[in-house]
Design a protein around this motif. Structure first.
Motif, PDB file in Angstrom:
ATOM      1  N   GLU A 140       0.822  -1.210   0.000  1.00  0.00           N
ATOM      2  CA  GLU A 140       0.000   0.000   0.000  1.00  0.00           C
ATOM      3  C   GLU A 140       0.860   1.266   0.000  1.00  0.00           C
ATOM      4  N   ILE A 141       1.943   1.254   0.757  1.00  0.00           N
ATOM      5  CA  ILE A 141       2.858   2.398   0.767  1.00  0.00           C
ATOM      6  C   ILE A 141       3.510   2.565  -0.601  1.00  0.00           C
ATOM      7  N   PHE A 142       3.973   1.456  -1.168  1.00  0.00           N
ATOM      8  CA  PHE A 142       4.646   1.494  -2.464  1.00  0.00           C
ATOM      9  C   PHE A 142       3.718   2.038  -3.551  1.00  0.00           C
ATOM     10  N   LEU A 143       2.480   1.519  -3.610  1.00  0.00           N
ATOM     11  CA  LEU A 143       1.536   1.963  -4.630  1.00  0.00           C
ATOM     12  C   LEU A 143       1.193   3.447  -4.461  1.00  0.00           C
ATOM     13  N   THR A 144       1.020   3.872  -3.219  1.00  0.00           N
ATOM     14  CA  THR A 144       0.703   5.278  -2.963  1.00  0.00           C
ATOM     15  C   THR A 144       1.829   6.182  -3.438  1.00  0.00           C
ATOM     16  N   LEU A 145       3.066   5.817  -3.140  1.00  0.00           N
ATOM     17  CA  LEU A 145       4.200   6.639  -3.561  1.00  0.00           C
ATOM     18  C   LEU A 145       4.324   6.677  -5.078  1.00  0.00           C
ATOM     19  N   ILE A 146       4.058   5.555  -5.743  1.00  0.00           N
ATOM     20  CA  ILE A 146       4.116   5.522  -7.209  1.00  0.00           C
ATOM     21  C   ILE A 146       3.060   6.453  -7.808  1.00  0.00           C
ATOM     22  N   PHE A 147       1.806   6.303  -7.359  1.00  0.00           N
ATOM     23  CA  PHE A 147       0.725   7.129  -7.900  1.00  0.00           C
ATOM     24  C   PHE A 147       0.957   8.614  -7.603  1.00  0.00           C
ATOM     25  N   SER A 148       1.391   8.921  -6.399  1.00  0.00           N
ATOM     26  CA  SER A 148       1.589  10.336  -6.040  1.00  0.00           C
ATOM     27  C   SER A 148       2.771  10.935  -6.804  1.00  0.00           C
ATOM     28  N   ALA A 149       3.834  10.142  -7.022  1.00  0.00           N
ATOM     29  CA  ALA A 149       4.977  10.642  -7.787  1.00  0.00           C
ATOM     30  C   ALA A 149       4.584  10.915  -9.236  1.00  0.00           C
ATOM     31  N   LEU A 150       3.792  10.015  -9.817  1.00  0.00           N
ATOM     32  CA  LEU A 150       3.318  10.232 -11.188  1.00  0.00           C
ATOM     33  C   LEU A 150       2.411  11.461 -11.265  1.00  0.00           C
ATOM     34  N   SER A 151       1.537  11.592 -10.281  1.00  0.00           N
ATOM     35  CA  SER A 151       0.652  12.752 -10.240  1.00  0.00           C
ATOM     36  C   SER A 151       1.446  14.046 -10.149  1.00  0.00           C
ATOM     37  N   TYR A 152       2.455  14.049  -9.306  1.00  0.00           N
ATOM     38  CA  TYR A 152       3.287  15.245  -9.116  1.00  0.00           C
ATOM     39  C   TYR A 152       4.038  15.597 -10.397  1.00  0.00           C
ATOM     40  N   GLN A 153       4.584  14.566 -11.049  1.00  0.00           N
ATOM     41  CA  GLN A 153       5.422  14.805 -12.213  1.00  0.00           C
ATOM     42  C   GLN A 153       4.605  15.133 -13.462  1.00  0.00           C
ATOM     43  N   LEU A 154       3.482  14.433 -13.664  1.00  0.00           N
ATOM     44  CA  LEU A 154       2.747  14.551 -14.922  1.00  0.00           C
ATOM     45  C   LEU A 154       1.536  15.480 -14.847  1.00  0.00           C
ATOM     46  N   ILE A 155       0.999  15.696 -13.660  1.00  0.00           N
ATOM     47  CA  ILE A 155      -0.227  16.497 -13.532  1.00  0.00           C
ATOM     48  C   ILE A 155       0.010  17.784 -12.740  1.00  0.00           C
ATOM     49  N   GLU A 156       0.410  17.640 -11.497  1.00  0.00           N
ATOM     50  CA  GLU A 156       0.479  18.797 -10.600  1.00  0.00           C
ATOM     51  C   GLU A 156       1.517  19.831 -11.032  1.00  0.00           C
ATOM     52  N   THR A 157       2.758  19.394 -11.238  1.00  0.00           N
ATOM     53  CA  THR A 157       3.830  20.340 -11.555  1.00  0.00           C
ATOM     54  C   THR A 157       3.621  21.046 -12.892  1.00  0.00           C
ATOM     55  N   PRO A 158       3.335  20.332 -13.983  1.00  0.00           N
ATOM     56  CA  PRO A 158       3.123  21.041 -15.251  1.00  0.00           C
ATOM     57  C   PRO A 158       1.971  22.051 -15.190  1.00  0.00           C
ATOM     58  N   ILE A 159       0.870  21.658 -14.582  1.00  0.00           N
ATOM     59  CA  ILE A 159      -0.283  22.558 -14.545  1.00  0.00           C
ATOM     60  C   ILE A 159      -0.017  23.744 -13.622  1.00  0.00           C
TER      61      ILE A 159
END
Length: 607
Positions: A334-353
């Protein structure tokens, strides 16, 4: 949860120490939902987030007021929407697809809640949404944690309007600061006044009016530190000591206090907010040792992605383990999956926008290139934008189709039967309460015993079996009953109905904390009457372990008090429970009453 700071980096130095504080907050919230023993009060991490957001947002608004003497509300709100919404929409969309395939119950709850999340009223939706007790059974909605985003969004909507109004008066900043702190203490007082341990605490826990004080304390700090020449007269050693002590106090509260403790509603949340203010005040000094410690890479990395971690961790937990306490392997996953999803969100969604990729792309597409290189860049940007738009539209339509056409499923397939059973059981109990003695069941060694069972929906489902075994007793059970309701129920039977039986059975603890119910009820019962306390089997409830621990200890150390260990007796017996793993099947009802009978016979009650 909102991460601000770099937006105004050109105006004021970014406060890196806040990243570490944000990281600690999200770690404790995550650990709390994982049911880890060191995070009993981990939900205080949300309080920390509120204070940070109130401080940083107000800091931005004050800078704009200083430079323009006004606030561009449209620009401010667009930035907040741009920061909040894309990551939320991404999480909800993924959640809809995954839950539609693997967990229709969570899919159904997601579909019910997603509009309240998108339009930022989820906290009030949870307060006023009239879903039946049995429909709410089992794991909670995977969007439940979004209540805090709604409160922040409502603060971002209303607080700038208040600032704009108050700027019309003389001494505007002093006046705004005064109004801010007064509103904070009014909100804190409302939490104290409206909290009632005998009732569902949702109104107090989720209410904007009863939680906004944390944001307002942070906002007040922004006013207090604006004049740095006035603030920094405080010696550095005092600021440092204050910050370290406050952080230690926060951690102590998060580690030791139960997340639903009445103390938190009666000043505890306010104390946590003020401690957070002190930590922020300390790390504002760029030479702060605490600030440097909180700025080390692991804290910085987690702090940067804390919004994504907060968004993703709860759906991941519910989809992986249903929110029940898990083994270490599942916790690691659960920790691993959360970190993967949040890292992708940060890199591909949050930061660019956040950095304005949409506006930059539109500007490039609408530009008039003067060179071949600029033309090539324009064409590439247009192609990428068209792909992104097309993909978004397709995914959006697919999500809408999922919501519209995928069959819904509830955790309990027999809700109407359970509700009918509850009504019938209440009628039987009301009739029994009017009859002094009696019962047509076969008399055995328990037939003459007169017990008063005070219970919730678990005992309610075993009412028929209870009367078969204890025909001269009373089973007063009801859905969604809290532990502290036992006082008035017992009092009404003794004083109003003249009950003077052989003992009392306490069958509560599945719907909330025990608070002071055990010693209070024991003190109300005559010393020669035994009190039987049933342990709880409620795997989706965060208070199951703490309630049972308290029951074991109380039964062990209190005279004429007996343990009915339903938790132990039901261990490994899935056949005892319906789909929510809490309410009883027919076989489970018989086992439940057998457990009570054995404890009663062991107590050797004599008429």
């Amino acid at each position: 949860m909102i991460r601000e700071g770099k937006d105004y980096g050109k105006q004021k130095e970014y406060i890196y120490g806040i990243d570490g504080l944000r990281a600690i907050a999200v770690i404790m919230v995550f650990a709390y939902h994982l049911k880890l023993p060191f995070a009993k009060g981990g939900l205080l991490g949300v309080t920390v987030f509120f204070v940070i957001s109130g401080f940083l947002i107000t800091r931005i608004l004050l800078q704009e007021l200083d430079s323009t003497n006004t606030i561009n509300l449209k620009n401010f709100w667009v930035k907040r929407i741009r920061r909040l919404l894309p990551a939320v929409l991404t999480m909800i969309t993924v959640l809809i697809f995954i839950s539609a395939i693997f967990n229709r119950v969570l899919f159904t709850k997601t579909c019910s809640d997603f509009l309240s999340v998108i339009f930022c009223y989820n906290n009030w939706w949870q307060i006023f949404n009239n879903v039946s007790y049995f429909e709410n059974a089992g794991a909670p909605s995977p969007l439940t944690h979004c209540w805090s985003l709604a409160i922040e969004a409502q603060f971002y909507l209303l607080y700038p309007l208040l600032l704009m109004f108050l700027t019309k008066f003389k001494n505007k900043k002093d006046r705004i600061a005064l109004v801010t702190i007064i509103l904070a203490f009014i909100s804190l007082a409302l939490m104290w006044i409206l909290f009632d341990p005998a009732k569902d605490p949702s109104r107090v826990y989720y209410g904007t009016d009863t939680r906004v004080f944390s944001l307002l304390f942070g906002a007040f700090l922004a006013f207090a530190v604006e004049d740095q020449n006035r603030i920094w007269v405080t010696p550095a050693i005092i600021r440092e000591t204050l910050g370290i002590a406050s952080l230690a106090g926060l951690l102590f509260m998060m580690i030791t206090l139960d997340g639903y403790s009445s103390f938190l509603y009666r000043g505890g949340q306010g104390i946590a907010s003020i401690l957070t203010v002190m930590v922020i005040f300390s790390v504002l000094n760029k030479n702060s040792i605490l600030g440097k410690v909180l700025s080390v890479f692991p804290f910085k990395w987690i702090g940067d992605r804390s919004y994504g971690i907060y968004l993703w961790h709860y759906p991941v937990i519910l989809l992986s383990s249903g929110g029940k306490k898990s083994g270490w392997l599942m916790i690691f996953i659960e920790i691993f999956l959360t970190l993967i999803f949040s890292a992708l969100s940060y890199q591909l969604i949050e930061t660019p926008i956040r950095h304005g990729v949409i506006k930059k792309s539109i500007d490039i597409i609408n530009s008039h290139p003067r060179t071949r290189r600029e033309r090539r860049k324009q064409v590439m940007t247009l192609k990428r934008s068209m792909k992104a738009v097309l993909s978004t539209v397709i995914i959006g339509i697919a999500a809408i189709m999922c919501i519209a056409f995928v069959p819904r499923e509830k955790v309990l397939s027999n809700i109407e039967e359970l509700e009918t059973q509850a009504e019938r059981a209440k009628e039987i109990t009301d009739q029994k309460a009017e009859i002094s003695k009696g019962g047509t069941a076969v008399q055995d060694e328990t037939g003459d015993i007169d017990l008063l069972l005070i219970g919730d929906s678990i005992a309610l489902g075993a009412t028929d079996e209870f009367y078969d075994v204890f025909p001269n007793s009373i089973c007063d059970a009801a859905v969604s009953r809290y532990t502290t309701e036992s006082f008035t129920i017992y009092d009404s039977y003794v004083k109003e109905k003249g009950w003077d039986g052989d003992g009392v059975i306490f069958a509560l603890g599945s719907n909330g904390l025990l608070y002071d119910s055990l010693p209070t009820l024991r003190g109300m019962i005559e010393a020669d009457k035994p009190l039987f306390i049933i342990t709880a089997r409620a795997p989706y409830a965060s208070w199951e372990e703490s309630n049972n621990t308290e029951i074991y200890e109380f039964a062990k150390t209190t005279e004429n008090t007996y343990l009915v260990d339903w938790y132990k007796a039901s261990e490994g017996h899935g056949e005892y429970f319906v789909e929510d793993e809490t309410h009883l099947t027919e076989e489970g009802s018989k086992a439940y009453i057998k457990c009570i009978k054995e404890a009663v016979l062991q107590a050797n009650i004599n008429r």
